[in-house]
Design a protein around this motif. Sequence first.
Motif, PDB file in Angstrom:
ATOM      1  N   ILE A 128      41.404  44.817  37.151  1.00  0.00           N
ATOM      2  CA  ILE A 128      41.963  45.486  38.314  1.00  0.00           C
ATOM      3  C   ILE A 128      42.503  44.486  39.332  1.00  0.00           C
ATOM      4  O   ILE A 128      43.383  44.820  40.136  1.00  0.00           O
ATOM      5  CB  ILE A 128      40.909  46.413  38.968  1.00  0.00           C
ATOM      6  N   PHE A 129      42.025  43.247  39.304  1.00  0.00           N
ATOM      7  CA  PHE A 129      42.512  42.235  40.238  1.00  0.00           C
ATOM      8  C   PHE A 129      43.852  41.629  39.801  1.00  0.00           C
ATOM      9  O   PHE A 129      44.357  40.712  40.441  1.00  0.00           O
ATOM     10  CB  PHE A 129      41.462  41.147  40.450  1.00  0.00           C
ATOM     11  N   GLN A 133      44.167  26.131  34.214  1.00  0.00           N
ATOM     12  CA  GLN A 133      43.043  27.051  34.105  1.00  0.00           C
ATOM     13  C   GLN A 133      42.620  27.392  35.523  1.00  0.00           C
ATOM     14  O   GLN A 133      42.031  26.562  36.217  1.00  0.00           O
ATOM     15  CB  GLN A 133      41.869  26.452  33.329  1.00  0.00           C
ATOM     16  N   GLY A 134      42.969  28.605  35.955  1.00  0.00           N
ATOM     17  CA  GLY A 134      42.700  28.992  37.335  1.00  0.00           C
ATOM     18  C   GLY A 134      41.534  29.945  37.458  1.00  0.00           C
ATOM     19  O   GLY A 134      40.828  30.231  36.488  1.00  0.00           O
ATOM     20  N   HIS A 135      41.357  30.472  38.673  1.00  0.00           N
ATOM     21  CA  HIS A 135      40.237  31.372  38.922  1.00  0.00           C
ATOM     22  C   HIS A 135      40.535  32.390  40.017  1.00  0.00           C
ATOM     23  O   HIS A 135      39.642  33.110  40.452  1.00  0.00           O
ATOM     24  CB  HIS A 135      39.000  30.553  39.346  1.00  0.00           C
ATOM     25  N   LEU A 136      41.793  32.480  40.459  1.00  0.00           N
ATOM     26  CA  LEU A 136      42.131  33.337  41.598  1.00  0.00           C
ATOM     27  C   LEU A 136      43.008  34.534  41.226  1.00  0.00           C
ATOM     28  O   LEU A 136      43.691  35.101  42.069  1.00  0.00           O
ATOM     29  CB  LEU A 136      42.812  32.499  42.687  1.00  0.00           C
ATOM     30  N   GLY A 137      43.006  34.910  39.960  1.00  0.00           N
ATOM     31  CA  GLY A 137      43.667  36.142  39.557  1.00  0.00           C
ATOM     32  C   GLY A 137      45.169  36.130  39.729  1.00  0.00           C
ATOM     33  O   GLY A 137      45.861  35.181  39.340  1.00  0.00           O
ATOM     34  N   ASP A 138      45.687  37.184  40.367  1.00  0.00           N
ATOM     35  CA  ASP A 138      47.138  37.370  40.449  1.00  0.00           C
ATOM     36  C   ASP A 138      47.858  36.231  41.144  1.00  0.00           C
ATOM     37  O   ASP A 138      48.976  35.870  40.785  1.00  0.00           O
ATOM     38  CB  ASP A 138      47.461  38.699  41.140  1.00  0.00           C
ATOM     39  N   GLN A 139      47.210  35.605  42.144  1.00  0.00           N
ATOM     40  CA  GLN A 139      47.940  34.562  42.863  1.00  0.00           C
ATOM     41  C   GLN A 139      48.144  33.309  42.022  1.00  0.00           C
ATOM     42  O   GLN A 139      49.097  32.558  42.247  1.00  0.00           O
ATOM     43  CB  GLN A 139      47.267  34.239  44.194  1.00  0.00           C
ATOM     44  N   ASP A 140      47.290  33.090  41.036  1.00  0.00           N
ATOM     45  CA  ASP A 140      47.539  31.993  40.088  1.00  0.00           C
ATOM     46  C   ASP A 140      48.818  32.263  39.298  1.00  0.00           C
ATOM     47  O   ASP A 140      49.649  31.365  39.104  1.00  0.00           O
ATOM     48  CB  ASP A 140      46.359  31.849  39.125  1.00  0.00           C
ATOM     49  N   PHE A 141      48.959  33.493  38.832  1.00  0.00           N
ATOM     50  CA  PHE A 141      50.164  33.857  38.086  1.00  0.00           C
ATOM     51  C   PHE A 141      51.402  33.722  38.958  1.00  0.00           C
ATOM     52  O   PHE A 141      52.406  33.118  38.542  1.00  0.00           O
ATOM     53  CB  PHE A 141      50.032  35.289  37.565  1.00  0.00           C
ATOM     54  N   GLN A 181      43.827  37.132  32.108  1.00  0.00           N
ATOM     55  CA  GLN A 181      42.404  37.005  32.398  1.00  0.00           C
ATOM     56  C   GLN A 181      41.828  35.707  31.829  1.00  0.00           C
ATOM     57  O   GLN A 181      40.955  35.093  32.435  1.00  0.00           O
ATOM     58  CB  GLN A 181      41.638  38.211  31.843  1.00  0.00           C
ATOM     59  N   ARG A 182      42.317  35.308  30.671  1.00  0.00           N
ATOM     60  CA  ARG A 182      41.806  34.073  30.060  1.00  0.00           C
ATOM     61  C   ARG A 182      42.204  32.834  30.854  1.00  0.00           C
ATOM     62  O   ARG A 182      41.442  31.875  30.938  1.00  0.00           O
ATOM     63  CB  ARG A 182      42.322  33.941  28.624  1.00  0.00           C
ATOM     64  N   HIS A 183      43.391  32.865  31.434  1.00  0.00           N
ATOM     65  CA  HIS A 183      43.915  31.662  32.089  1.00  0.00           C
ATOM     66  C   HIS A 183      43.761  31.663  33.609  1.00  0.00           C
ATOM     67  O   HIS A 183      43.780  30.597  34.224  1.00  0.00           O
ATOM     68  CB  HIS A 183      45.394  31.487  31.740  1.00  0.00           C
ATOM     69  N   PHE A 184      43.617  32.843  34.213  1.00  0.00           N
ATOM     70  CA  PHE A 184      43.636  32.919  35.674  1.00  0.00           C
ATOM     71  C   PHE A 184      42.351  33.494  36.263  1.00  0.00           C
ATOM     72  O   PHE A 184      42.349  34.009  37.389  1.00  0.00           O
ATOM     73  CB  PHE A 184      44.832  33.761  36.141  1.00  0.00           C
ATOM     74  N   SER A 185      41.267  33.409  35.523  1.00  0.00           N
ATOM     75  CA  SER A 185      39.968  33.809  36.056  1.00  0.00           C
ATOM     76  C   SER A 185      38.891  32.958  35.394  1.00  0.00           C
ATOM     77  O   SER A 185      39.135  32.318  34.370  1.00  0.00           O
ATOM     78  CB  SER A 185      39.700  35.297  35.808  1.00  0.00           C
ATOM     79  N   ALA A 186      37.702  32.968  35.998  1.00  0.00           N
ATOM     80  CA  ALA A 186      36.592  32.182  35.464  1.00  0.00           C
ATOM     81  C   ALA A 186      35.763  33.015  34.492  1.00  0.00           C
ATOM     82  O   ALA A 186      34.544  32.883  34.433  1.00  0.00           O
ATOM     83  CB  ALA A 186      35.726  31.667  36.615  1.00  0.00           C
ATOM     84  N   GLY A 187      36.437  33.879  33.753  1.00  0.00           N
ATOM     85  CA  GLY A 187      35.743  34.749  32.809  1.00  0.00           C
ATOM     86  C   GLY A 187      35.746  36.182  33.294  1.00  0.00           C
ATOM     87  O   GLY A 187      35.841  36.457  34.490  1.00  0.00           O
ATOM     88  N   THR A 188      35.641  37.141  32.361  1.00  0.00           N
ATOM     89  CA  THR A 188      35.702  38.548  32.712  1.00  0.00           C
ATOM     90  C   THR A 188      34.531  39.004  33.558  1.00  0.00           C
ATOM     91  O   THR A 188      34.584  40.066  34.188  1.00  0.00           O
ATOM     92  CB  THR A 188      35.758  39.413  31.435  1.00  0.00           C
ATOM     93  N   SER A 189      33.445  38.219  33.617  1.00  0.00           N
ATOM     94  CA  SER A 189      32.282  38.590  34.437  1.00  0.00           C
ATOM     95  C   SER A 189      32.407  38.086  35.868  1.00  0.00           C
ATOM     96  O   SER A 189      31.613  38.451  36.735  1.00  0.00           O
ATOM     97  CB  SER A 189      30.997  38.037  33.808  1.00  0.00           C
ATOM     98  N   SER A 190      33.421  37.253  36.143  1.00  0.00           N
ATOM     99  CA  SER A 190      33.600  36.732  37.495  1.00  0.00           C
ATOM    100  C   SER A 190      34.256  37.781  38.383  1.00  0.00           C
ATOM    101  O   SER A 190      34.754  38.792  37.925  1.00  0.00           O
ATOM    102  CB  SER A 190      34.463  35.464  37.470  1.00  0.00           C
ATOM    103  N   TYR A 191      34.265  37.505  39.708  1.00  0.00           N
ATOM    104  CA  TYR A 191      34.796  38.471  40.665  1.00  0.00           C
ATOM    105  C   TYR A 191      36.256  38.784  40.371  1.00  0.00           C
ATOM    106  O   TYR A 191      36.666  39.950  40.363  1.00  0.00           O
ATOM    107  CB  TYR A 191      34.650  37.929  42.094  1.00  0.00           C
ATOM    108  N   PHE A 192      37.073  37.756  40.131  1.00  0.00           N
ATOM    109  CA  PHE A 192      38.495  37.967  39.862  1.00  0.00           C
ATOM    110  C   PHE A 192      38.773  38.179  38.375  1.00  0.00           C
ATOM    111  O   PHE A 192      39.922  38.247  37.959  1.00  0.00           O
ATOM    112  CB  PHE A 192      39.317  36.772  40.368  1.00  0.00           C
ATOM    113  N   GLY A 193      37.712  38.271  37.563  1.00  0.00           N
ATOM    114  CA  GLY A 193      37.909  38.454  36.138  1.00  0.00           C
ATOM    115  C   GLY A 193      38.229  39.881  35.745  1.00  0.00           C
ATOM    116  O   GLY A 193      38.791  40.137  34.688  1.00  0.00           O
ATOM    117  N   ASP A 194      37.868  40.841  36.590  1.00  0.00           N
ATOM    118  CA  ASP A 194      38.149  42.246  36.321  1.00  0.00           C
ATOM    119  C   ASP A 194      39.661  42.458  36.272  1.00  0.00           C
ATOM    120  O   ASP A 194      40.401  41.960  37.122  1.00  0.00           O
ATOM    121  CB  ASP A 194      37.528  43.107  37.421  1.00  0.00           C
TER     122      ASP A 194
END
Length: 437
Positions: A248-249, A369-377, A233-246
Amino acid sequence: MKLSQGQGVYHFMDVPVLTTLVQRSMRLHQLLASVMARRLPSRFQHIVCMILASLAVVAFYYLAGDHENFSSTTRRLFSKTAETGAKLRNSAGALITAVQQTGRFLGPGPDREVLHGKPKYAGGKDHQAIALYTRSSDVVLKEYHIMSMFTKVDQNHGLQEKFKICMKSMVEHASFRDDEILHFHLVTDESSRALGEKLLSAFLSRAAFATKVSLHSAQQLAAQLVPLVQTMQRHFSAGTSSYFGDSIFFLSVAMHRILPLDVERIILLDLDLKFKTSIRLLFTEFDQFKVNAAIGIAYEMQPVYRHTLWQYKRENGGTPVGEPPPHGFPGFNSGVLLLDLNRLRRSVIYNELLTPAAVELLAEMFHFQGHLGDQDFFTLVGVVHPELFHVLSCSWNRQLCTWWRQQGYAAVFDDYFRCNGAVHIYHGNCNTAIPND
């Protein structure tokens, strides 16, 4: 001579006595055989032999079994066998419990079944799968598993319409044999659950093939995922409040630890898809996986990772990372995702990559530092371990978003966006309209 018991096996004690007993029995048998040959007609000899053999068995149990008779010894043997079986079953149960507690297998089955529209309760309230519908008979069918995320949809009319397009096109084009069933897993939050049930029931009731639906609690799954994906979540989203930060994504990266072991393969689908062919055909892609591949996924069709991996590319001149196909590696798009769960469960490499230390190392290695959740990983893993992936044709995930064309990449955009051949699935990502039939 006496028989002793040890771990359900009877061990002979006092071997010399036993040897003497056997020798004497053999001499007695020879004497009786000689007498019978001279005195009895041949047709009676086998009857006498059977009677003598029976008496020998009884004598053996009596003399060698501490004066127990045949029936008591037999009962003791069966009792010991049953006791041993119970111990084995208890051990297996303890192992399953331990596996569940350690997170290797976290997901229980559905707690409510609806067969032909009639509810049949099958478990407790704490189970993850909340409801189940099926149009199948009692015959055991081969299941084809698919899953979609249906969260935060109740107040989002746009997502509702996308889901309707996805379901309508899937049902219209899908074709399964009579001995097959499509099992749809829907991960939903409480606020969207009723709507998800209603829509799925409406569309699947029109299907010309057997269907089953399991609704899974997003809250329960997210709680299980948090320890696994906090670093991601720290590296592959724009924060836990973002859409992909949850959390579950990030479900897809740990799906093999969530679903029951009898779910061996599953396809994950975004809601903003439109099918142009039968989803049954997509399952045949699993048969094309090479020996080490466990994940089927298409390339990203925009220069997303050309942009986010700029520092790594500058430090590694000539790298294909972030470059367009066919010679480059543009990264992945997880809108259509095939997971061979059995292979993921067995893969030492993949499960090591899920550890916080490995995720930190990946992010540091690529200055990422990504923002697209699982696909970044999946993209970063695809650079270091491409053998884990089977690359789907762009026709199975024909992405339509062109946002990056206007972000300074117009000169190279079409190198990423180009897709030849008939389209099997359209993907209307970033709210892009999907072409009408």
